[in-house]
Design an enzyme around this catalytic site. Sequence first.
Site, PDB file in Angstrom:
ATOM      1  N   ASP A 116       0.808  -1.219   0.000  1.00  0.00           N
ATOM      2  CA  ASP A 116       0.000   0.000   0.000  1.00  0.00           C
ATOM      3  C   ASP A 116       0.844   1.274   0.000  1.00  0.00           C
ATOM      4  O   ASP A 116       0.347   2.334   0.406  1.00  0.00           O
ATOM      5  CB  ASP A 116      -0.948  -0.003   1.212  1.00  0.00           C
ATOM      6  CG  ASP A 116      -2.263  -0.712   0.898  1.00  0.00           C
ATOM      7  OD1 ASP A 116      -2.569  -0.896  -0.308  1.00  0.00           O
ATOM      8  OD2 ASP A 116      -2.991  -1.067   1.841  1.00  0.00           O
ATOM      9  N   LYS A 119      -0.529   4.631  -0.900  1.00  0.00           N
ATOM     10  CA  LYS A 119      -1.508   5.354  -0.082  1.00  0.00           C
ATOM     11  C   LYS A 119      -0.941   6.660   0.472  1.00  0.00           C
ATOM     12  O   LYS A 119      -1.697   7.484   0.983  1.00  0.00           O
ATOM     13  CB  LYS A 119      -2.025   4.464   1.057  1.00  0.00           C
ATOM     14  CG  LYS A 119      -3.076   3.474   0.568  1.00  0.00           C
ATOM     15  CD  LYS A 119      -3.792   2.820   1.722  1.00  0.00           C
ATOM     16  CE  LYS A 119      -4.862   1.863   1.200  1.00  0.00           C
ATOM     17  NZ  LYS A 119      -5.362   1.014   2.287  1.00  0.00           N
ATOM     18  N   HIS A 169      -4.986  -5.492  -6.067  1.00  0.00           N
ATOM     19  CA  HIS A 169      -6.449  -5.329  -6.074  1.00  0.00           C
ATOM     20  C   HIS A 169      -7.088  -5.849  -7.359  1.00  0.00           C
ATOM     21  O   HIS A 169      -8.238  -5.526  -7.654  1.00  0.00           O
ATOM     22  CB  HIS A 169      -6.831  -3.862  -5.845  1.00  0.00           C
ATOM     23  CG  HIS A 169      -6.615  -3.415  -4.424  1.00  0.00           C
ATOM     24  ND1 HIS A 169      -7.399  -3.880  -3.371  1.00  0.00           N
ATOM     25  CD2 HIS A 169      -5.692  -2.579  -3.873  1.00  0.00           C
ATOM     26  CE1 HIS A 169      -6.970  -3.326  -2.242  1.00  0.00           C
ATOM     27  NE2 HIS A 169      -5.927  -2.544  -2.516  1.00  0.00           N
ATOM     28  N   ASP A 197      -4.411 -10.338   2.357  1.00  0.00           N
ATOM     29  CA  ASP A 197      -4.843  -8.963   2.636  1.00  0.00           C
ATOM     30  C   ASP A 197      -6.296  -8.948   3.110  1.00  0.00           C
ATOM     31  O   ASP A 197      -6.638  -8.292   4.101  1.00  0.00           O
ATOM     32  CB  ASP A 197      -4.703  -8.137   1.343  1.00  0.00           C
ATOM     33  CG  ASP A 197      -4.710  -6.635   1.595  1.00  0.00           C
ATOM     34  OD1 ASP A 197      -4.414  -6.215   2.723  1.00  0.00           O
ATOM     35  OD2 ASP A 197      -5.002  -5.881   0.645  1.00  0.00           O
TER      36      ASP A 197
HETATM   37 FE   LIG Z   1      -4.224  -1.786  -1.280  1.00  0.00          FE
END
Ligand SMILES: [Fe+2]
Length: 253
Positions: A116, A119, A169, A197
């Site tokens: 991530d 992010k 994702h 995840d």
């Molecule tokens: Fe993610």
Amino acid sequence: MMAMGVSTEDQLRERIAALDAELGERRREAEVKERQLERYAADLRETFKEERTRAQELRRSYMLTVRALASAVEARDAYTGRHAERVAAYGLKLAEAYGMRLADHPEIEFGFILHDAGKVAVPDAILFKPGPLTTAERLIMQQHPVTGWEIVRDIEFLGAARDVIRHHHERWDGTGYPDGLAGDAIPLSARIFAVADTFDALTTNRPYRQASTTASARDIIQQGVGTHFDPAVIEAFATLPDAVLERIRLEIG
Ligand SMILES: [Fe+2]
């Protein structure tokens, strides 16, 4: 005849003496060569040991760099806590259960930890929004795999770990993001990671819901077989004992 006999005997003796001398000489040469080979082997062993130490040191410093980057991302999000570390531990266990040769791809763990990283570019108002996201906000949120990939794409030592960052994702049926990849086109490490995840997200307390138990998280994940998740990865996930998952949860809390 007699003189000839003595002479032949002398010649034979001389010949034997000469052969003995030659044999001795060859033995000495062989011993020298043997010692040289032994020294060479010892040098090689020493070099190999040094190389291994250097490689281990390098990996340790890579790991520290990767953890520092992951902490910078996680420091913003108090709810997920040590999510990256936990999910990396689940991911490694699952990869092992699947039969992935992690020794061939030690960098995969970096991808699990850094998944991530993108992010950092998601505004607080979206990342910490307690309610559901608007379509526009969701689109911004969904940019994080590409942003993360752009951050790391030139870091050679991350190798295949970059796939995890970009594709974690994606969904098995092709409805995920950012590239809408389907089935085997999604890198295996990313397919494995997606399950780890989701399992971590389900079994962690969030401001809007309580953590699920291991059993109910398994049920929910099972419902995503063939749509969200790779059926073969889910089969491997089913072989991981609850105790293994719960120990990770307890230890990395
Ligand atoms: Fe993610």
